[in-house]
Design a protein around this motif. Structure first.
Motif, mmCIF file in Angstrom:
data_model
loop_
_atom_site.group_PDB
_atom_site.id
_atom_site.type_symbol
_atom_site.label_atom_id
_atom_site.label_comp_id
_atom_site.label_asym_id
_atom_site.label_seq_id
_atom_site.Cartn_x
_atom_site.Cartn_y
_atom_site.Cartn_z
ATOM 1 N N GLU A 168 0.850 -1.193 0.000
ATOM 2 C CA GLU A 168 0.000 0.000 0.000
ATOM 3 C C GLU A 168 0.890 1.249 0.000
ATOM 4 N N ARG A 169 0.523 2.200 -0.838
ATOM 5 C CA ARG A 169 1.330 3.427 -0.961
ATOM 6 C C ARG A 169 1.264 4.296 0.289
ATOM 7 N N ASP A 223 3.162 -1.076 4.063
ATOM 8 C CA ASP A 223 2.626 0.248 3.717
ATOM 9 C C ASP A 223 3.790 1.195 3.435
ATOM 10 N N GLY A 224 3.443 2.355 2.894
ATOM 11 C CA GLY A 224 4.508 3.282 2.504
ATOM 12 C C GLY A 224 5.306 2.769 1.308
ATOM 13 N N HIS A 225 4.731 1.869 0.538
ATOM 14 C CA HIS A 225 5.425 1.313 -0.640
ATOM 15 C C HIS A 225 4.588 1.548 -1.899
ATOM 16 N N ASP A 226 5.243 2.103 -2.905
ATOM 17 C CA ASP A 226 4.582 2.363 -4.186
ATOM 18 C C ASP A 226 4.839 1.178 -5.122
ATOM 19 N N ILE A 227 3.795 0.769 -5.832
ATOM 20 C CA ILE A 227 3.970 -0.351 -6.768
ATOM 21 C C ILE A 227 4.599 0.187 -8.047
ATOM 22 N N VAL A 228 5.701 -0.436 -8.478
ATOM 23 C CA VAL A 228 6.381 0.009 -9.699
ATOM 24 C C VAL A 228 5.810 -0.754 -10.895
ATOM 25 N N ASP A 229 5.956 -2.068 -10.882
ATOM 26 C CA ASP A 229 5.383 -2.897 -11.957
ATOM 27 C C ASP A 229 5.418 -4.359 -11.535
ATOM 28 N N ARG A 259 7.449 -5.388 -8.248
ATOM 29 C CA ARG A 259 8.540 -4.508 -7.805
ATOM 30 C C ARG A 259 7.926 -3.319 -7.096
ATOM 31 N N VAL A 260 8.484 -2.965 -5.952
ATOM 32 C CA VAL A 260 7.935 -1.867 -5.147
ATOM 33 C C VAL A 260 9.046 -0.886 -4.775
ATOM 34 N N ARG A 261 8.628 0.354 -4.538
ATOM 35 C CA ARG A 261 9.581 1.398 -4.155
ATOM 36 C C ARG A 261 9.202 1.911 -2.765
ATOM 37 N N VAL A 302 14.149 0.397 -4.627
ATOM 38 C CA VAL A 302 13.253 -0.535 -5.330
ATOM 39 C C VAL A 302 13.638 -1.969 -4.968
ATOM 40 N N SER A 303 12.635 -2.784 -4.637
ATOM 41 C CA SER A 303 12.902 -4.196 -4.340
ATOM 42 C C SER A 303 11.803 -5.048 -4.969
ATOM 43 N N THR A 304 12.054 -6.352 -5.034
ATOM 44 C CA THR A 304 11.068 -7.260 -5.643
ATOM 45 C C THR A 304 10.471 -8.160 -4.561
ATOM 46 N N ILE A 305 9.146 -8.303 -4.594
ATOM 47 C CA ILE A 305 8.486 -9.277 -3.702
ATOM 48 C C ILE A 305 8.021 -10.423 -4.601
ATOM 49 N N PRO A 306 8.660 -11.587 -4.494
ATOM 50 C CA PRO A 306 8.225 -12.709 -5.324
ATOM 51 C C PRO A 306 6.900 -13.277 -4.807
ATOM 52 N N ALA A 307 6.081 -13.816 -5.696
ATOM 53 C CA ALA A 307 4.787 -14.354 -5.256
ATOM 54 C C ALA A 307 4.279 -15.402 -6.231
#
Ligand code: FAD
Length: 438
Positions: free
Chosen positions: A33-34, A133-139, A153-155, A161-166
């Protein structure tokens, strides 16, 4: 113990309810969530609609309690007014104040921040659920052949920027969802979208009013009509203040300057609205919200779609907010996802989108059908839509004296019953008899 991991994009009502469902089937569920999310109930930037009157439909309360047992009792304990769907609500329909009577169908009227805050604290406490929270979704990230979504990927606030695998990503980022664009980037087609443009304007303001300002009612809902395309809602909130929301369509928007706000209220076809706000003491300045169109993305019509990705909530379909359906339909979609995952692991996007389309059909028909009653709203009017729109004002007129008709109507708008029931022969007969008497 469930295994695997899932990511939910967006931590509003749809995202939180999705996380609740996924926690039954995945060992780790991350909600991205941003906004920095408050611990209690507070307005926040990502949900600007939270400053306007939010009605939780009767069916919505039932589904929320199925997903989060005891939720509505806790919300009432936190001070949210509650009452009977017909006995506790002063409904103005097609310009008629319909007959009220208790029908044994409870509803509650929490503010949006209270409702979302209560859902959030329960979902946050579920085992395996983490809120980023406090994370923007990049793509999205995808497999080398781009056929499967593998994460997001989130910022963070520092720009890292980091990646959350799922194993599964569910997009619940609301009307601004970027899934159509991401699909194109991955080599898939965008879904087609149905749009019914209404150009709705909201303005809301908080008031201090006497405890008994609404008498024995908890809510006033003055719906707009073809002759008077202005509406209003007034409800007491858990903190004791009253919220007044004014609405207008097709560019006739309520102003946010105090005099203009009051003048606009004089055009609402229920005089109680103007009287109550003339006598009340304003507590803040009016705030506005503009809502251009109902939009339904037709994911169920796609023939190709990546594995590992689903869409839910306003990201799939967003309705003219005047009918108060969005949160309830998000809850119904989450319940459909739950049924789907019970039978399909990994999920089948094709079957999921088809089952969710069935959930959306009736509320979409109710919202867009009602909007198409206004000659200025562009869109295809089927014979059924024209028939229903010609019939409903007669049903509302008959409901002034016939509480069984008011009850039938409010149960349909509360998404408890199917709209077709309003055309049952015994109801047609009552409406006809009333028209002849008048
Ligand atoms: C004026 C108005 C009045 C309404 N009244 C009612 C009502 O009375 N009853 C009712 O049931 N519904 C009502 N609705 C609709 C209801 O608010 C939504 O249907 C409901 O919130 C479910 O939406 P959602 O969770 O899908 O999306 P949203 O509530 O829009 O939430 C999307 C979330 O995604 C987050 N997000 C978006 N982009 C990103 C990103 N890039 N990175 C990270 N996070 C992101 C946002 O911050 C937000 O938290 C109303 C809507 C409006 C506009």
């Amino acid at each position: 113990m469930p295994d695997g991991s899932a990511v939910v994009l967006g931590g509003s009502m749809a995202g939180l309810l999705t996380a609740r469902v996924l926690s039954e089937f995945y060992g780790r569920v991350t909600v991205v969530e941003r906004d920095e999310l408050p611990t209690g109930s507070a307005q926040r930037r990502g949900v600007p609609q939270g400053r306007h009157l939010h009605a939780l439909l009767a069916r919505g309360g039932e589904v929320l309690d199925e997903l989060l047992p005891g939720l509505t009792a806790d919300i009432i304990a936190a001070g949210a007014p509650s009452g009977d769907l017909l006995g506790g609500v002063r409904w103005l329909l097609s310009g008629h104040r319909v007959r009220q009577a208790d029908i044994g169908q409870p509803v509650l009227f929490p503010s949006r921040p209270l409702l979302e805050g209560q859902v959030r604290s329960r979902v946050r406490a579920l085992p395996g659920v983490r809120v980023a929270d406090g994370h923007d979704i990049v793509d999205l990230t995808a497999s080398a052949d781009r056929a499967t979504v593998t994460g997001v990927r989130v910022r963070d606030a520092a720009g890292l920027v980091s990646t959350i695998p799922a194993d599964l990503v569910v997009d619940a980022t609301g009307r601004g969802s970027r899934t159509p664009t991401w699909l194109e980037d991955l080599g898939f087609s965008r879904p087609t979208a149905d749009r019914v443009r209404t150009d709705v304007g909201y303005a809301s303001r908080g008031y201090d009013m006497p405890d008994d300002a609404l008498g024995t009612d908890q809510l006033i809902l003055a719906n707009w009509t073809r002759q008077h395309p202005r509406g209003a809602g007034i409800a007491r909130q858990e903190d004791g203040r009253y919220i007044v929301t004014l609405v207008g369509m097709l560019g006739d928007h309520p102003p946010t300057d105090p005099d203009g706000f009051l003048d606009f209220a004089a055009g609402v076809p229920l005089p109680d609205v103007h009287r109550l706000i003339s006598e009340g003491k304003p507590l803040d300045d009016p705030v506005a919200f503009r809502y251009p169109a109902n939009i339904r993305h037709r994911y169920e019509r796609l023939t190709r779609f990546p594995e590992g990705l689903l869409v839910l909530g306003d990201a799939m379909c967003s309705f003219n907010p005047v009918y108060g359906q969005g949160m309830t339909v998000a809850a119904l979609q989450a319940a459909a996802l739950r049924r789907h995952l019970a039978d399909h692991r990994p999920p089948s996007w094709r079957r999921y989108f088809k089952s969710v389309a069935r959930v959306i059909d009736a509320p979409w028909q109710i919202a867009t059908g009602a909007d198409l009653a206004f000659p200025g709203v562009q869109g295809h009017r089927s014979a059924k839509t024209r028939l229903v729109n010609a019939y409903l004002p007669h049903l509302h007129a008959a409901a002034v004296h016939d509480a069984s008709l008011s009850a039938a109507f409010v149960r349909v708008t509360g998404l408890l019953d199917r709209p077709e029931g309003l055309l049952r022969p015994d109801r047609l007969f009552r409406v006809l008899r009333s028209a002849l008497t008048r």
